[in-house]
Motif scaffolding. Structure first.
Motif, PDB file in Angstrom:
ATOM      1  N   ARG A 228      36.232  46.658  35.266  1.00  0.00           N
ATOM      2  CA  ARG A 228      38.305  46.300  35.283  1.00  0.00           C
ATOM      3  C   ARG A 228      38.359  47.273  34.736  1.00  0.00           C
ATOM      4  O   ARG A 228      39.902  47.325  35.536  1.00  0.00           O
ATOM      5  CB  ARG A 228      38.133  45.048  34.415  1.00  0.00           C
ATOM      6  CG  ARG A 228      40.192  44.946  34.591  1.00  0.00           C
ATOM      7  CD  ARG A 228      40.513  43.826  33.666  1.00  0.00           C
ATOM      8  NE  ARG A 228      39.491  42.555  33.445  1.00  0.00           N
ATOM      9  CZ  ARG A 228      39.359  40.947  33.752  1.00  0.00           C
ATOM     10  NH1 ARG A 228      40.550  41.067  35.647  1.00  0.00           N
ATOM     11  NH2 ARG A 228      38.606  40.501  34.003  1.00  0.00           N
ATOM     12  N   PHE A 229      38.422  48.737  34.099  1.00  0.00           N
ATOM     13  CA  PHE A 229      39.470  49.404  33.806  1.00  0.00           C
ATOM     14  C   PHE A 229      39.349  50.648  34.768  1.00  0.00           C
ATOM     15  O   PHE A 229      39.133  51.574  34.684  1.00  0.00           O
ATOM     16  CB  PHE A 229      39.554  49.477  32.304  1.00  0.00           C
ATOM     17  CG  PHE A 229      40.194  48.588  31.615  1.00  0.00           C
ATOM     18  CD1 PHE A 229      41.726  48.450  31.425  1.00  0.00           C
ATOM     19  CD2 PHE A 229      39.601  47.780  31.234  1.00  0.00           C
ATOM     20  CE1 PHE A 229      42.444  47.813  30.724  1.00  0.00           C
ATOM     21  CE2 PHE A 229      39.955  46.825  30.289  1.00  0.00           C
ATOM     22  CZ  PHE A 229      41.940  47.127  30.439  1.00  0.00           C
TER      23      PHE A 229
ATOM     24  N   VAL B  28      35.037  36.665  39.221  1.00  0.00           N
ATOM     25  CA  VAL B  28      33.607  36.198  40.269  1.00  0.00           C
ATOM     26  C   VAL B  28      33.160  37.637  40.811  1.00  0.00           C
ATOM     27  O   VAL B  28      34.006  38.678  41.226  1.00  0.00           O
ATOM     28  CB  VAL B  28      34.387  35.950  41.108  1.00  0.00           C
ATOM     29  CG1 VAL B  28      33.252  35.370  42.634  1.00  0.00           C
ATOM     30  CG2 VAL B  28      34.766  34.183  41.303  1.00  0.00           C
ATOM     31  N   ARG B  29      31.812  37.822  40.680  1.00  0.00           N
ATOM     32  CA  ARG B  29      31.485  39.310  41.252  1.00  0.00           C
ATOM     33  C   ARG B  29      29.980  38.724  42.294  1.00  0.00           C
ATOM     34  O   ARG B  29      30.519  39.978  43.125  1.00  0.00           O
ATOM     35  CB  ARG B  29      30.211  39.836  39.879  1.00  0.00           C
ATOM     36  CG  ARG B  29      30.847  39.269  38.285  1.00  0.00           C
ATOM     37  CD  ARG B  29      29.515  40.185  37.495  1.00  0.00           C
ATOM     38  NE  ARG B  29      30.235  40.277  36.418  1.00  0.00           N
ATOM     39  CZ  ARG B  29      29.258  40.580  35.630  1.00  0.00           C
ATOM     40  NH1 ARG B  29      28.192  41.255  35.613  1.00  0.00           N
ATOM     41  NH2 ARG B  29      30.066  40.463  34.222  1.00  0.00           N
ATOM     42  N   SER B  30      29.912  37.263  42.846  1.00  0.00           N
ATOM     43  CA  SER B  30      29.248  37.737  44.116  1.00  0.00           C
ATOM     44  C   SER B  30      30.174  35.882  44.683  1.00  0.00           C
ATOM     45  O   SER B  30      29.720  35.149  44.319  1.00  0.00           O
ATOM     46  CB  SER B  30      28.316  36.694  43.757  1.00  0.00           C
ATOM     47  OG  SER B  30      27.274  36.693  45.068  1.00  0.00           O
TER      48      SER B  30
ATOM     49  N   TYR C 270      40.343  38.305  44.253  1.00  0.00           N
ATOM     50  CA  TYR C 270      39.227  38.596  43.220  1.00  0.00           C
ATOM     51  C   TYR C 270      38.929  40.313  42.814  1.00  0.00           C
ATOM     52  O   TYR C 270      39.354  40.802  44.098  1.00  0.00           O
ATOM     53  CB  TYR C 270      37.535  38.555  44.556  1.00  0.00           C
ATOM     54  CG  TYR C 270      37.404  37.094  45.274  1.00  0.00           C
ATOM     55  CD1 TYR C 270      36.832  36.245  44.510  1.00  0.00           C
ATOM     56  CD2 TYR C 270      38.750  36.016  46.302  1.00  0.00           C
ATOM     57  CE1 TYR C 270      37.159  35.254  44.993  1.00  0.00           C
ATOM     58  CE2 TYR C 270      38.081  35.309  46.327  1.00  0.00           C
ATOM     59  CZ  TYR C 270      37.259  34.330  46.243  1.00  0.00           C
ATOM     60  OH  TYR C 270      36.962  33.148  46.084  1.00  0.00           O
ATOM     61  N   LYS C 271      39.118  40.499  41.992  1.00  0.00           N
ATOM     62  CA  LYS C 271      39.261  41.508  41.071  1.00  0.00           C
ATOM     63  C   LYS C 271      37.670  42.530  40.388  1.00  0.00           C
ATOM     64  O   LYS C 271      38.115  43.715  40.887  1.00  0.00           O
ATOM     65  CB  LYS C 271      40.081  41.389  40.016  1.00  0.00           C
ATOM     66  CG  LYS C 271      41.600  40.562  40.313  1.00  0.00           C
ATOM     67  CD  LYS C 271      42.184  41.934  40.735  1.00  0.00           C
ATOM     68  CE  LYS C 271      43.387  40.994  41.249  1.00  0.00           C
ATOM     69  NZ  LYS C 271      44.632  41.609  42.494  1.00  0.00           N
ATOM     70  N   LEU C 272      37.313  41.665  40.487  1.00  0.00           N
ATOM     71  CA  LEU C 272      36.280  42.304  39.675  1.00  0.00           C
ATOM     72  C   LEU C 272      34.737  41.791  40.928  1.00  0.00           C
ATOM     73  O   LEU C 272      33.533  41.823  40.723  1.00  0.00           O
ATOM     74  CB  LEU C 272      35.046  41.543  38.633  1.00  0.00           C
ATOM     75  CG  LEU C 272      36.372  41.876  37.309  1.00  0.00           C
ATOM     76  CD1 LEU C 272      35.472  40.651  36.631  1.00  0.00           C
ATOM     77  CD2 LEU C 272      36.755  43.034  37.102  1.00  0.00           C
TER      78      LEU C 272
ATOM     79  N   ASN D 108      42.259  44.647  48.408  1.00  0.00           N
ATOM     80  CA  ASN D 108      41.701  44.481  46.689  1.00  0.00           C
ATOM     81  C   ASN D 108      40.667  44.498  46.017  1.00  0.00           C
ATOM     82  O   ASN D 108      40.302  44.195  44.663  1.00  0.00           O
ATOM     83  CB  ASN D 108      42.664  43.092  46.927  1.00  0.00           C
ATOM     84  CG  ASN D 108      43.691  42.664  47.130  1.00  0.00           C
ATOM     85  OD1 ASN D 108      44.715  42.743  46.378  1.00  0.00           O
ATOM     86  ND2 ASN D 108      43.969  42.488  48.398  1.00  0.00           N
ATOM     87  N   MET D 109      39.658  44.460  47.316  1.00  0.00           N
ATOM     88  CA  MET D 109      37.910  44.421  46.330  1.00  0.00           C
ATOM     89  C   MET D 109      37.951  46.122  46.054  1.00  0.00           C
ATOM     90  O   MET D 109      36.998  46.317  46.952  1.00  0.00           O
ATOM     91  CB  MET D 109      37.576  43.281  47.486  1.00  0.00           C
ATOM     92  CG  MET D 109      38.023  42.188  46.845  1.00  0.00           C
ATOM     93  SD  MET D 109      36.671  41.442  47.908  1.00  0.00           S
ATOM     94  CE  MET D 109      36.950  39.603  47.564  1.00  0.00           C
ATOM     95  N   SER D 110      37.936  46.295  45.181  1.00  0.00           N
ATOM     96  CA  SER D 110      38.055  48.114  45.223  1.00  0.00           C
ATOM     97  C   SER D 110      36.397  47.809  44.170  1.00  0.00           C
ATOM     98  O   SER D 110      35.733  48.874  44.432  1.00  0.00           O
ATOM     99  CB  SER D 110      39.227  48.795  43.898  1.00  0.00           C
ATOM    100  OG  SER D 110      39.091  48.411  42.695  1.00  0.00           O
ATOM    101  N   LEU D 111      35.690  47.085  43.694  1.00  0.00           N
ATOM    102  CA  LEU D 111      34.449  47.000  43.299  1.00  0.00           C
ATOM    103  C   LEU D 111      33.602  46.640  44.227  1.00  0.00           C
ATOM    104  O   LEU D 111      32.530  46.784  43.022  1.00  0.00           O
ATOM    105  CB  LEU D 111      34.672  46.164  41.699  1.00  0.00           C
ATOM    106  CG  LEU D 111      35.739  46.713  40.881  1.00  0.00           C
ATOM    107  CD1 LEU D 111      35.053  45.623  39.547  1.00  0.00           C
ATOM    108  CD2 LEU D 111      34.821  48.441  40.242  1.00  0.00           C
TER     109      LEU D 111
END
Length: 1122
Positions: free
Chosen positions: A89-90, A559-561, A578-580, A604-607
Motif C-alpha cells: 500500500r505504501f 483484492v490481489r487477483s 482495486y488498490k492492491l 488506478n492499478m499501479s501494482l
C-alpha cells in the motif's frame, strides 16, 4: 488435519515473502528505516521464525486434532497478509526513482510526509499484533513446534482402490497389460526380462488392475512376490521380496541384533535375491513406489536367456515409471473410466438399477462428473449414497463434494489419496501453486504459459541463485505433471516434453478448492454477496449466476487477483476501487469491456503485474495512462481491436511478456526513436514480443528489435502488398541479428516465419557467419515459396531441434524437402503440413537419426515410406491424413516407437489394419485416434490464439510455450498474410486475422493519434453504443436506455443487413450531417474526442437516424423499424 496442512502452507508462504520484501523496501528509505529500526527488526525476525516453524511442521504435519494451533495458524496467516498489504500500500506512494536530483528528492520527501507517518503507525500496529499472537500461542499451547507425529501415512492402505470390486471398465486395460506380459514379437525370441510400469493418479485403479493380472498368471511363474513399497526404501523392498520367497534366514541376518550389529548392505541383499531367483521364471510386483530407488535394486533381478521374467511397478510419478522401464520395458499410462463405465460402477456400488432411470441419471450426473472416471472416487461416493434416494442429499453431495471429503468418514480413503498427493510435493511454493488452480472452473483447459506467468505475477515463485523465476515456475509445473496431479489434455502434448494445456482431476480440484476457500485463499462468489467486511484477496467468477453477486467497494481494496470467466456485476468492474491488485484476467469478459475500462485500469492499478484483455474486441486504444503500470510484467491484448502500440508500453521497466498484433506508433520522430532505442538497450526486460506487423508502410519494430537484448520470443506478421526491398532489408537484418544473438546454449532461440506470395525473396537470403554456433532451437516456416525453397541459413543451425513447415494453398509436399534437411542433424521434432502429400519417402541418407517426433498433416496422402534404420530414435508418429490405407507397414521400421496418432475419421478397416500392425511391433506402441478439423479451422484438441488465418494445428513454435527448466527458449514468429480487401473499404489483415471488425467498436473510444492506418478510425463508424446509466422522462428514452449495440438492435427487431451496413460504412459523414441540426458543435466535439458519453446523446443519435430515413418509429410501441 488436511486443513491445517493447507493453512500452514499458506501462512508460511506469505510470511517467507514478507521478510526480504520489507527489508528491501526499507533499504531504499534510510531515514524511515532509522525511525522504525526496532519495529522493523522485530517484524522481520518474527516473519522468518514463523515461516521456518510452519515449514518445518508442514513437512511433517503433527496437529491432527489441535484447535489451538489451528487458531494460531489463522492469526499468523492474517498477520502475514496484513504486513504484505501494508508494504504494497505504501511502497508506490513513497518510492522515488534513484536518478532524480536532490531538489526533487527534497520535494518528494515533503510531499510524502503524511504517507510515511501513516506507514510508521501501521508498522507499529503490526508489531503489536504480532506480539499478541505470540503471547496467545504461548499462553494456550501445550506443545512445542514439531511435536506429535503424523498419522496420515500409517492410515493409508497400500491399495488405492477396493480390489474386491468387480473390475468394471477394466477389460480392455486388463487385456492390454496381459499382452504386454505375454507378448512375443513376431519372428523374435521371448524377451528375457521386462519391466512394466503402470503410472497414474492415486485412485485410478493401478493396484486393482495389477492384482487381477497377478492372480490370473499365478500358475505361469515359479517365483512370485507382491510388495507394497509406499514409504519403504530399497532395503525394505528387497527384504520383503526375500521374505515372500522364503529366505527368512537372510532377512533375520540382515536386520542385525544387539549382540551382532552387522547388517547386510543393499548390494548384499541384491546378490541374495539374485541367487534366490536363479534361473526361475519370476513375476515381482512393486506396488505404489513413491521413492526413486530402482537403480538401487535393478541388479537384484537376473537376466536369464530364454526365460521371460516380468517385474511390474505401479507408481503415480512419471519419472519413476520411466526410469524403471528405461531398458527393455514399457510404461503403461492408466486411463480414467469412460462415462458409460463410470455410471455402471457408480450405480452398482450405490445399489441402484443399471441402466439407470431418467431420475437417477439426473440425480447422479453432477457427482459422476466430479469423480472424473476415477474408480476410487466413484466407489466411495456411491457407498456414501447407498440406498439414499433423497434428491436433496444427492444434490448436496454434487455441489459440496469438497466439504464432504473433509468431514465424512465414508470418503476417508479418497481423502487420504488427495492429501498424500498434496503433502508429497517437494516444496511449499509448489503446494501454493496447486491451490491456485482453484481459480479455474472444473474441466476447463488451462494454458500452461499463462498459468506460470500468473504464478510469477502473484509472487508465488521466486528466482533462485542459478534459475530465473520463470524457470522455477516451469519446474513447478512439470512436477505437478510428473506427480500425475494435473493431466495434459492437448493432443500435441503426448510426444513432447512440453505440455501446452492441462487440467487437474476434478476430484482433486474439489479438494483444493474447498481448502482454498476455507482458508480465504480463493473466493468464489457464485450468486451470493460476500458478507460485509470480508477480507477477500483472490476472486474468481466462474458462473453466469455470478453476475448477480455484487461487492461492497470497500471490500475490493484488498483484492490481489480478479479472474472473470463470463459475466460480472457492474460493481466488480469498478476498477478504481482495486488498490492492491496484481493479477487481472478479464479474458472472457469481452462483451463488457471498452476503452474506458482500460483507461480506468491504467489510472488506478499501479501494482498490477499481469493484465489480460484477450478477446475484448471493443477495446481499441491503449491510453497514455498505461505508463503508470510500472510493475507490469505481462500484457495480453490478443483478440482486441488495438492495432497501434504506443511508445509508453515499450518503456514499461518490468514488462516481460507482450501479446497482441500491433504496429508501432508512427511519426514518433527521430529524436524520440533514438531515446527509445537507448532505453531498450539499457533497461528493457522484454522477453516475449508476440507480435508485431511489418508491411510496406510500417517498419517501426524492425528499428528497435535489435536493441532488445533480453528478447526471447517474437512473432511477426509480414503483410507486404508488393515487393518492398527497403523494408525487407530492415527485417532481414533484424532476423539475422536475432538468430546470431542466440549463442548461449541455455537461452536457445526459436523462429516462426509465415510468408505469402508477395514476400520479398531476399528477406531470408542470408547466411550465418559460423556454422553450428547459433542455438535456434525451434523454427516454423509457413508459405509455399519459403518452404519449397528452404533458406540456406536453416542448414547452418546446429542447435535446431524443432521444425515445422506449413505449405499454403494446393502445394504438394514431396521428399525433396527432406533432402534439404540432410544437414540438420540434431532435429528432434518435425511437422509437415500441406494440402497433398505426394510420395514422401524418408531414407537413411536423410540424416534424421535424432528425430523423436514426426507429424504429417495433409488432406490427401499418396504414399509414405520410411526405410529401415532411417529414423532409429523416432518415438511418436502422428499421421493426420484422411486416407492412410497401407501406411501401417511403416511402423515396423521404427524400433523405438511409443505412440501413433491417427484421425478418428478413418474407416474401421483402416483402424483394424493399424491395430494389427501395433500388435506385431516389438514395443507395442500406444495407438490413438484423435478428432481433427479441416485445415483452416480451429482445432478442438488445442487452444491456440485465433490471431492467424492459418491452420490451427501449427502449434509447435507457440508463444505460449515457456522454456524448459534447464533453458530459456526464445521464439521469433514472423507471419505474412495475404492482402485482404473489401468493396467498400480496404481493411487491414490484422483486423481480419484477429476476428475483429470495424463495425464492433465502442463509440466512446478515442481514435489513435499521430499515425496513419489503412483501417478507418473506429469513431468513423457508427456501430456500438454503450450506456452508462441515467434516467429518461419519456417512453422512448426508457426504450433507448436498454440499447447497447445498434447492430444487435437492428437484428433483434428485424432490420435488414443493408441498414446495418449503412450504419457501419461510409455513410458516417451523411449521418453526422443529419445529427448536426440536433446537436451541432457538441456532437462534432464528441466525435473527435471520445464519442457519446451518456444516454441523452444516444437518444439524439438514434433520433437523427430517424430524421435521415434510416428508421421509422412505431408510436405505440416505441420501436424502430426500417
Amino acid at each position: 488435519m488436511a486443513e491445517l496442512v493447507v493453512a500452514a502452507n499458506l501462512a508460511g508462504s506469505v510470511a517467507s515473502r514478507n521478510a526480504p520484501k520489507l527489508w528491501d523496501y526499507l533499504v531504499q528509505n534510510r531515514k524511515l528505516r532509522a525511525e522504525l529500526k526496532h519495529d522493523i527488526s522485530y517484524i522481520r525476525s518474527e516473519s522468518l521464525m514463523i515461516s521456518a516453524a510452519i515449514q518445518q511442521d508442514g513437512d511433517r504435519p503433527p496437529w491432527s486434532s489441535n484447535p489451538v494451533h489451528k487458531v494460531w495458524i489463522t492469526m499468523v496467516r492474517d498477520l502475514a497478509y496484513d504486513i504484505e498489504d501494508c508494504i504494497d500500500r505504501f511502497t508506490h506512494r513513497v518510492t522515488l526513482k534513484p536518478d532524480v536530483s536532490w531538489i526533487v528528492k527534497k520535494f518528494h520527501r515533503m510531499k510524502t510526509r503524511s504517507a510515511r507517518n501513516k506507514f510508521a503507525a501501521a508498522i507499529r500496529r503490526l508489531r503489536k499484533k504480532s506480539e499478541d499472537a505470540s503471547k496467545l500461542r504461548t499462553s494456550y499451547s501445550t506443545s512445542e513446534y514439531g511435536g506429535g507425529s503424523s498419522t496420515l501415512e500409517s492410515e493409508t492402505p497400500s491399495d488405492d482402490t477396493d480390489t474386491s470390486v468387480a473390475a468394471v471398465g477394466m477389460d480392455v486395460p486388463h487385456d492390454e497389460l496381459m499382452e504386454l506380459i505375454r507378448e512375443t514379437p513376431q519372428g523374435q525370441q521371448p524377451m528375457e526380462l521386462k519391466v512394466i510400469s503402470l503410472v497414474g493418479f492415486g485412485g485410478i485403479g493401478k493396484t486393482l488392475l495389477t492384482k487381477h493380472v497377478y492372480n490370473t498368471t499365478e500358475s505361469e511363474y515359479k517365483a512370485r512376490a507382491w510388495v507394497c513399497a509406499a514409504e519403504k526404501g530399497s532395503r525394505d523392498v528387497l527384504k520383503e521380496i526375500l521374505w515372500q520367497l522364503g529366505m527368512h534366514s537372510t532377512i533375520s541376518s540382515s536386520s542385525g541384533s544387539a549382540g551382532n550389529p552387522c547388517r547386510l548392505s543393499n548390494n548384499m541383499l541384491c546378490a541374495s535375491l539374485r541367487e534366490c531367483l536363479g534361473t526361475k521364471r519370476f513375476l515381482i510386483v512393486i506396488d505404489d513406489m513413491r521413492r526413486d530407488f530402482w537403480v538401487d535394486i535393478k541388479d537384484a533381478f537376473p537376466v536369464v536367456p530364454g526365460v521371460n521374467s516380468r517385474v511390474i511397478v505401479t507408481t503415480a510419478t512419471q519419472t519413476i515409471a520411466i526410469k524403471s522401464s528405461c531398458r527393455d520395458g514399457h510404461v503403461y499410462i492408466m486411463r480414467t473410466l469412460a462415462e458409460q463405465h463410470s455410471k455402471q460402477l457408480f450405480f452398482e456400488k450405490a445399489s441402484l438399477v443399471y441402466p439407470p432411470t431418467v431420475r437417477d441419471t439426473e440425480l447422479s450426473s453432477e457427482v459422476i462428473r466430479k469423480c472424473d472416471g476415477l474408480p476410487l472416487a466413484l466407489i466411495t461416493t456411491a457407498r456414501l449414497l447407498h440406498g439414499d434416494h433423497r434428491r436433496r442429499q444427492w444434490a448436496d453431495l454434487g455441489n459440496n463434494l469438497g466439504s464432504h471429503l473433509e468431514t465424512h468418514h465414508m470418503l476417508a480413503n479418497m481423502k487420504r489419496v488427495l492429501v498424500r498427493s498434496y503433502t508429497n510435493l517437494s516444496k511449499q511454493d509448489i503446494k501454493i501453486c496447486l491451490l491456485y488452480l482453484g481459480i479455474y472452473p472444473s474441466g476447463r483447459p488451462i494454458r500452461r504459459g499463462s498459468l506460470i506467468r500468473r504464478w510469477s505475477a502473484e509472487g508465488f515463485i521466486t528466482a533462485e541463485p542459478k534459475r530465473s523465476a520463470l524457470e522455477v515456475a516451469v519446474a513447478s509445473f512439470n512436477e505437478l505433471v510428473d506427480k500425475s496431479i494435473i493431466q495434459p489434455i492437448d493432443a500435441s502434448g503426448n510426444g513432447s516434453a512440453e505440455v501446452k494445456t492441462c487440467k487437474p482431476h476434478s476430484i482433486m480440484l474439489e479438494f483444493i478448492l474447498h481448502r482454498s476457500m476455507s482458508e480465504n485463499f480463493v473466493t468464489l462468489l457464485y450468486d451470493k454477496d460476500p458478507p460485509p467486511g470480508s477480507k477477500i484477496r483472490w476472486i474468481s467468477l466462474q458462473h453466469k449466476t455470478d453476475a448477480r453477486s455484487k461487492m461492497d467497494p470497500k471490500d475490493l481494496s484488498l483484492v490481489r487477483s480478479l479472474t472473470i470467466f463470463g459475466e460480472a456485476h457492474n460493481s466488480m468492474l469498478d476498477f478504481s476501487k482495486y488498490k492492491l491488485i496484481r493479477v487481472l484476467d478479464l479474458e472472457e469478459c469481452d462483451e463488457h469491456l471498452g476503452d474506458k475500462h482500460l483507461k480506468e485500469i491504467c489510472s488506478n492499478m499501479s501494482l498490477l503485474r499481469y493484465l489480460s484483455l484477450r478477446g475484448a474486441t471493443r477495446v481499441t486504444v491503449i491510453p497514455k495512462q498505461i505508463k503508470k503500470l510500472q510493475l507490469l510484467e505481462t500484457l495480453d491484448l490478443r483478440g482486441t481491436s488495438i492495432e497501434i502500440l504506443t511508445i509508453e508500453v515499450m518503456e514499461l521497466p518490468y514488462l516481460i511478456h507482450l501479446f497482441g498484433k500491433f504496429k508501432l506508433q508512427q511519426d514518433v520522430g527521430s529524436r524520440r526513436m533514438s531515446k527509445l532505442q537507448t532505453w531498450l538497450s539499457e533497461r528493457s526486460k522484454l522477453e516475449t514480443l508476440a507480435g508485431f506487423v511489418v508491411d510496406n508502410n510500417s517498419q517501426g519494430f524492425t528499428q528497435i528489435m535489435e536493441h532488445m537484448k533480453h528478447l526471447t520470443k517474437v512473432k511477426i506478421w509480414c503483410e507486404f502488398t508488393a515487393h518492398d526491398s527497403s523494408n525487407s532489408r530492415h527485417l532481414s537484418k533484424s532476423i539475422k541479428g536475432f538468430i546470431q544473438s542466440g549463442t548461449d546454449l541455455n537461452k536457445a532461440h526459436s523462429l516462426s516465419l509465415n510468408t505469402n506470395d508477395e514476400w520479398c525473396p531476399d528477406l531470408l537470403d542470408f547466411s550465418l557467419e559460423k556454422d553450428y554456433s547459433y542455438y535456434l532451437s525451434s523454427l516454423k516456416l509457413q508459405g509455399n515459396t519459403i518452404c519449397s525453397q528452404l533458406p540456406l541459413f536453416v542448414t547452418m543451425l546446429g542447435g535446431l531441434t524443432k521444425l515445422c513447415l506449413s505449405f499454403l494453398g494446393d502445394h504438394k509436399l514431396s521428399g525433396n524437402i527432406l533432402d534439404a534437411l540432410s544437414r540438420v542433424r540434431g532435429l528432434e521434432y518435425l511437422k509437415l503440413i500441406a494440402t497433398q502429400l505426394d510420395k514422401l519417402g524418408i531414407r537413411q541418407g536423410h540424416a534424421l537419426r535424432s528425430l523423436r517426433h514426426l507429424c504429417v498433416v495433409a488432406e490427401v496422402a499418396t504414399e509414405l515410406e520410411i526405410q529401415e534404420g532411417a529414423l532409429p530414435r523416432l518415438e511418436f508418429l502422428r499421421l493426420l491424413c484422411k486416407d492412410i490405407n497401407g501406411f501401417s507397414r511403416t511402423i515396423q521400421s521404427l524400433p523405438r516407437l511409443k505412440e501413433v496418432a491417427l484421425p478418428d475419421a478413418v474407416s474401421d478397416e483402416t483402424k483394424q489394419e493399424w491395430k494389427g500392425a501395433k500388435k506385431n511391433h516389438p514395443r507395442r506402441p500406444k495407438l490413438l485416434f484423435v478428432e481433427t478439423k479441416p485445415m483452416g479451422s480451429e482445432s478442438a484438441a488445442e487452444i491456440i490464439p485465433a490471431e492467424t488465418t492459418t491452420d490451427t494445428t501449427v502449434e509447435e513454435v507457440d508463444v505460449e510455450r515457456e522454456p524448459a527448466a534447464a533453458a530459456t527458449d526464445t521464439t521469433l514468429s514472423v507471419t505474412t498474410l495475404p492482402n485482404v480487401t473489401t468493396k467498400e473499404t480496404e481493411a487491414s489483415p490484422a483486423a481480419i486475422a484477429t476476428d475483429t471488425t470495424a463495425d464492433e467498436v465502442d463509440v466512446k473510444s478515442a481514435p489513435a493519434e499521430n499515425f496513419e492506418s489503412p483501417v478507418p478510425s473506429p469513431t468513423d463508424a457508427i456501430s456500438t453504443v454503450q450506456v452508462d446509466g441515467g434516467q429518461h422522462d419519456d417512453e422512448q428514452g426508457k426504450y433507448f436506455a436498454n440499447t447497447k449495440d445498434v447492430k444487435y438492435f437492428a437484428k433483434k427487431h428485424g432490420l435488414s443487413v443493408q441498414v446495418t451496413d449503412r450504419m457501419n460504412k461510409g455513410s458516417s459523414k451523411e449521418e453526422m450531417e443529419g445529427m448536426a441540426g440536433l446537436e451541432g458543435q457538441q456532437m462534432e466535439d464528441a466525435t473527435k474526442n471520445q464519442g457519446l458519453r451518456n444516454k441523452q446523446r444516444l437518444r439524439t443519435r438514434l433520433s437523427s437516424l430517424v430524421a435521415i430515413g434510416v428508421f421509422r418509429q412505431r408510436s405505440r410501441q416505441g420501436m424502430l423499424v426500417p
